[in-house]
Write a protein that holds these residues in place. Structure first.
Motif, PDB file in Angstrom:
ATOM      1  N   LEU A   1       0.653  -1.087  -0.071  1.00  0.00           N
ATOM      2  CA  LEU A   1       0.191  -0.166  -0.039  1.00  0.00           C
ATOM      3  C   LEU A   1       0.797   1.276  -0.058  1.00  0.00           C
ATOM      4  O   LEU A   1       1.698   1.488   0.904  1.00  0.00           O
ATOM      5  CB  LEU A   1      -0.946   0.138   1.305  1.00  0.00           C
ATOM      6  CG  LEU A   1      -1.652   1.374   1.482  1.00  0.00           C
ATOM      7  CD1 LEU A   1      -2.656   1.479   0.467  1.00  0.00           C
ATOM      8  CD2 LEU A   1      -2.419   1.192   2.900  1.00  0.00           C
ATOM      9  N   ILE A   2       0.689   1.955  -1.021  1.00  0.00           N
ATOM     10  CA  ILE A   2       1.519   3.369  -1.093  1.00  0.00           C
ATOM     11  C   ILE A   2       0.454   4.543  -0.973  1.00  0.00           C
ATOM     12  O   ILE A   2      -0.510   4.707  -1.542  1.00  0.00           O
ATOM     13  CB  ILE A   2       2.144   3.635  -2.517  1.00  0.00           C
ATOM     14  CG1 ILE A   2       3.007   2.271  -2.864  1.00  0.00           C
ATOM     15  CG2 ILE A   2       3.055   4.849  -2.435  1.00  0.00           C
ATOM     16  CD1 ILE A   2       3.780   2.362  -3.978  1.00  0.00           C
ATOM     17  N   GLY A   3       0.995   5.281   0.035  1.00  0.00           N
ATOM     18  CA  GLY A   3      -0.109   6.412   0.452  1.00  0.00           C
ATOM     19  C   GLY A   3      -0.800   6.036   1.822  1.00  0.00           C
ATOM     20  O   GLY A   3      -1.016   5.033   2.182  1.00  0.00           O
ATOM     21  N   THR A   4      -0.664   6.953   2.815  1.00  0.00           N
ATOM     22  CA  THR A   4      -1.230   6.968   4.056  1.00  0.00           C
ATOM     23  C   THR A   4      -2.080   8.083   4.393  1.00  0.00           C
ATOM     24  O   THR A   4      -2.563   8.283   5.792  1.00  0.00           O
ATOM     25  CB  THR A   4      -0.010   6.998   5.198  1.00  0.00           C
ATOM     26  OG1 THR A   4       0.616   8.169   5.168  1.00  0.00           O
ATOM     27  CG2 THR A   4       0.821   5.766   5.276  1.00  0.00           C
ATOM     28  N   GLY A   5      -2.792   8.714   3.296  1.00  0.00           N
ATOM     29  CA  GLY A   5      -3.777   9.613   3.580  1.00  0.00           C
ATOM     30  C   GLY A   5      -5.166   9.020   4.154  1.00  0.00           C
ATOM     31  O   GLY A   5      -5.382   8.043   4.364  1.00  0.00           O
ATOM     32  N   GLY A   6      -6.175  10.045   3.675  1.00  0.00           N
ATOM     33  CA  GLY A   6      -7.688   9.661   3.899  1.00  0.00           C
ATOM     34  C   GLY A   6      -8.155   8.354   3.532  1.00  0.00           C
ATOM     35  O   GLY A   6      -9.015   7.759   4.053  1.00  0.00           O
ATOM     36  N   GLN A   7      -7.738   7.858   2.474  1.00  0.00           N
ATOM     37  CA  GLN A   7      -8.267   6.859   1.810  1.00  0.00           C
ATOM     38  C   GLN A   7      -7.514   5.458   2.163  1.00  0.00           C
ATOM     39  O   GLN A   7      -8.009   4.487   1.992  1.00  0.00           O
ATOM     40  CB  GLN A   7      -7.956   6.921   0.189  1.00  0.00           C
ATOM     41  CG  GLN A   7      -9.099   7.386  -0.647  1.00  0.00           C
ATOM     42  CD  GLN A   7     -10.190   6.440  -0.445  1.00  0.00           C
ATOM     43  OE1 GLN A   7      -9.989   5.122  -0.541  1.00  0.00           O
ATOM     44  NE2 GLN A   7     -11.418   6.537  -0.202  1.00  0.00           N
ATOM     45  N   ALA A   8      -6.518   5.573   2.739  1.00  0.00           N
ATOM     46  CA  ALA A   8      -5.443   4.570   3.130  1.00  0.00           C
ATOM     47  C   ALA A   8      -5.964   3.424   3.925  1.00  0.00           C
ATOM     48  O   ALA A   8      -5.916   2.172   3.713  1.00  0.00           O
ATOM     49  CB  ALA A   8      -4.250   4.878   3.736  1.00  0.00           C
ATOM     50  N   CYS A   9      -6.666   3.737   5.030  1.00  0.00           N
ATOM     51  CA  CYS A   9      -7.176   2.731   5.898  1.00  0.00           C
ATOM     52  C   CYS A   9      -8.466   1.931   5.260  1.00  0.00           C
ATOM     53  O   CYS A   9      -8.479   0.547   5.341  1.00  0.00           O
ATOM     54  CB  CYS A   9      -7.917   3.595   7.281  1.00  0.00           C
ATOM     55  SG  CYS A   9      -8.338   2.093   8.463  1.00  0.00           S
ATOM     56  N   ALA A  10      -9.176   2.365   4.482  1.00  0.00           N
ATOM     57  CA  ALA A  10     -10.290   1.736   3.388  1.00  0.00           C
ATOM     58  C   ALA A  10      -9.559   0.934   2.457  1.00  0.00           C
ATOM     59  O   ALA A  10      -9.958  -0.228   2.384  1.00  0.00           O
ATOM     60  CB  ALA A  10     -11.219   2.735   2.913  1.00  0.00           C
ATOM     61  N   GLN A  11      -8.582   1.462   1.789  1.00  0.00           N
ATOM     62  CA  GLN A  11      -7.915   0.747   0.914  1.00  0.00           C
ATOM     63  C   GLN A  11      -7.183  -0.497   1.760  1.00  0.00           C
ATOM     64  O   GLN A  11      -7.285  -1.601   0.894  1.00  0.00           O
ATOM     65  CB  GLN A  11      -6.728   1.555   0.289  1.00  0.00           C
ATOM     66  CG  GLN A  11      -7.310   2.637  -0.591  1.00  0.00           C
ATOM     67  CD  GLN A  11      -8.187   1.994  -1.727  1.00  0.00           C
ATOM     68  OE1 GLN A  11      -7.878   1.146  -2.477  1.00  0.00           O
ATOM     69  NE2 GLN A  11      -9.121   2.749  -2.302  1.00  0.00           N
ATOM     70  N   LEU A  12      -6.612  -0.507   2.628  1.00  0.00           N
ATOM     71  CA  LEU A  12      -6.163  -1.467   3.366  1.00  0.00           C
ATOM     72  C   LEU A  12      -6.930  -2.554   3.671  1.00  0.00           C
ATOM     73  O   LEU A  12      -6.669  -3.819   3.658  1.00  0.00           O
ATOM     74  CB  LEU A  12      -5.301  -0.817   4.650  1.00  0.00           C
ATOM     75  CG  LEU A  12      -4.444  -1.880   5.405  1.00  0.00           C
ATOM     76  CD1 LEU A  12      -3.329  -2.868   4.402  1.00  0.00           C
ATOM     77  CD2 LEU A  12      -3.718  -1.295   6.701  1.00  0.00           C
ATOM     78  N   GLU A  13      -8.297  -2.095   4.135  1.00  0.00           N
ATOM     79  CA  GLU A  13      -9.224  -2.998   4.676  1.00  0.00           C
ATOM     80  C   GLU A  13      -9.843  -3.850   3.487  1.00  0.00           C
ATOM     81  O   GLU A  13     -10.084  -5.028   3.529  1.00  0.00           O
ATOM     82  CB  GLU A  13     -10.130  -2.335   5.474  1.00  0.00           C
ATOM     83  CG  GLU A  13     -11.354  -3.112   6.014  1.00  0.00           C
ATOM     84  CD  GLU A  13     -12.290  -2.670   6.851  1.00  0.00           C
ATOM     85  OE1 GLU A  13     -13.125  -3.535   7.253  1.00  0.00           O
ATOM     86  OE2 GLU A  13     -12.548  -1.555   6.883  1.00  0.00           O
ATOM     87  N   ALA A  14      -9.876  -3.128   2.495  1.00  0.00           N
ATOM     88  CA  ALA A  14     -10.404  -3.710   1.180  1.00  0.00           C
ATOM     89  C   ALA A  14      -9.470  -5.103   0.658  1.00  0.00           C
ATOM     90  O   ALA A  14      -9.948  -6.014   0.205  1.00  0.00           O
ATOM     91  CB  ALA A  14     -10.740  -2.878   0.133  1.00  0.00           C
ATOM     92  N   MET A  15      -8.125  -4.640   0.729  1.00  0.00           N
ATOM     93  CA  MET A  15      -7.231  -5.466   0.372  1.00  0.00           C
ATOM     94  C   MET A  15      -7.133  -6.914   1.066  1.00  0.00           C
ATOM     95  O   MET A  15      -7.236  -7.998   0.753  1.00  0.00           O
ATOM     96  CB  MET A  15      -5.846  -4.992   0.423  1.00  0.00           C
ATOM     97  CG  MET A  15      -5.381  -3.761  -0.605  1.00  0.00           C
ATOM     98  SD  MET A  15      -3.816  -2.968   0.260  1.00  0.00           S
ATOM     99  CE  MET A  15      -2.635  -4.049  -0.375  1.00  0.00           C
ATOM    100  N   ILE A  16      -7.230  -6.674   2.380  1.00  0.00           N
ATOM    101  CA  ILE A  16      -7.160  -7.770   3.280  1.00  0.00           C
ATOM    102  C   ILE A  16      -8.516  -8.531   3.522  1.00  0.00           C
ATOM    103  O   ILE A  16      -8.716  -9.619   3.918  1.00  0.00           O
ATOM    104  CB  ILE A  16      -6.570  -7.517   4.490  1.00  0.00           C
ATOM    105  CG1 ILE A  16      -7.367  -6.463   5.317  1.00  0.00           C
ATOM    106  CG2 ILE A  16      -5.090  -6.997   4.506  1.00  0.00           C
ATOM    107  CD1 ILE A  16      -6.785  -6.024   6.718  1.00  0.00           C
ATOM    108  N   THR A  17      -9.559  -8.055   2.980  1.00  0.00           N
ATOM    109  CA  THR A  17     -11.026  -8.364   2.904  1.00  0.00           C
ATOM    110  C   THR A  17     -11.166  -9.305   1.547  1.00  0.00           C
ATOM    111  O   THR A  17     -11.560 -10.389   1.678  1.00  0.00           O
ATOM    112  CB  THR A  17     -12.230  -7.408   3.068  1.00  0.00           C
ATOM    113  OG1 THR A  17     -12.104  -6.637   4.190  1.00  0.00           O
ATOM    114  CG2 THR A  17     -13.360  -8.109   2.688  1.00  0.00           C
TER     115      THR A  17
END
Length: 327
Positions: free
Chosen positions: A132-148
């Motif tokens: 995951l590249i980026g730790t802004g406002g989108q990052a947590c949702a992107q991370l959760e989607a990846m591991i979901t």
């Protein structure tokens, strides 16, 4: 009219729900079962900001909607959301506004879910390592989607600010504690991506983030951040090495995404190199991944039908569970 806050939404709607909503939205869009004009983009140069107005109509779900979303990077310094938004959901039968929803949170989960949908449909089934590249406002949702979407053992995380990476990982460990994935900092974007099966970029970078030669065979890339012609998250090498290239909306991507527009203008790729839309894979009209060696790229800029379908699914669940404030 039902008012739904972030807390209300989280009570009735999961990332898995959001991924399924996005899949339905992409299929509806590709099947031309929605009316989705290109969004209106208004610049606010003084604040280095952008205001986006995204309307749409889905006859099959008897609903329409409008999302007003802004990208104001300076908000981070003010302790405010960098991507504030509001979604108005309309009854497609009466034309009345049926709900006002926290669009900041809807934007986060539906954009994360776009990556989740792409990964679920296109990534190798045995994918174990993520980046995951980026730790802004989108990052947590992107991370959760990846591991979901995939049971990843490890996700390497990179941002130009190492302190932000540390803070983000600590926060993610708490908010995503139900998952068993290990979150580790990367010293560079190249280090993050070089052994990754799944890669998500969520930045507003104007220069490519990593060397496309670092991408390994079989990787799936979801590029989320670039939504204006001057923005670039990946280089021409990444495009040239990709065996298949999918978009959320061909029209929208070819109107907005510098990642694609610049290589097209330079002749690095042609339109014939583009495979099609993710919705076409979902409806079965084109193939998705065909072997574990293919490098697959998914470029998304976001379309209003995602917001409308997601808002409708949330609204229906909220009504069913008596959640929210009637106004």
């Amino acid at each position: 009219m039902l008012l739904l806050t972030k807390e209300d939404i989280k009570k009735v709607f999961t990332m898995k729900d959001a991924i399924e909503a996005d899949k339905e939205a992409f299929k509806i869009y590709t099947n031309k079962e929605s009316e989705v004009p290109l969004r209106t983009n208004i610049q606010a140069p003084k604040e280095e900001g952008t205001m986006l107005f995204m309307p749409g109509y889905v006859e099959g779900l008897d609903c329409a909607g409008l999302k007003i979303v802004s990208v104001f990077p300076k908000n981070a310094e003010k302790g405010k959301p960098v991507i504030p938004a509001t979604v108005l959901l309309m009854d497609g039968i009466t034309g009345e506004v049926s709900s006002v929803l926290d669009g900041t949170y809807i934007t986060q989960i539906r954009t994360g879910a776009a990556s989740g949908a792409a990964i679920d449909i296109l990534a190798k089934k045995d994918a174990k390592k993520g980046a995951l590249i980026g730790t802004g406002g989108q990052a947590c949702a992107q991370l959760e989607a990846m591991i979901t979407a995939r049971d990843l053992e490890e996700v390497k995380i990179f941002s130009r600010n190492p302190k932000k990476v540390e803070e983000f990982i600590e926060k993610a460990k708490i908010e995503l504690s139900e998952y068993k994935t290990k979150f580790v900092p990367a010293s560079s974007a190249d280090e993050a991506v070089e052994d990754a099966d799944v890669i998500v970029t969520a930045t507003t970078s104007t220069v490519p983030l990593f060397d496309g030669n670092k991408i390994k065979k079989g990787a799936t890339i979801s590029a989320v951040g670039s939504y204006q012609p001057h923005m670039h998250e990946f280089d021409g090498t990444t495009l040239k090495r990709s065996d298949k290239i999918y978009f959320d909306s061909t029209d929208a991507v070819l109107s907005e995404a510098g990642d694609i527009l610049t290589p097209l203008a330079e002749g690095i790729v042609t339109k014939e190199d583009f495979t099609g839309e993710l919705g076409q894979v979902i409806n079965g009209s084109i193939a998705g991944r065909e072997n574990d060696e293919e490098i697959i790229l998914f470029k998304t800029v976001g379309i209003a039908v995602q917001d409308i379908v997601t808002a409708k699914k949330i609204y229906d669940k909220a009504v069913e569970n008596n959640i929210g404030l009637e106004w």
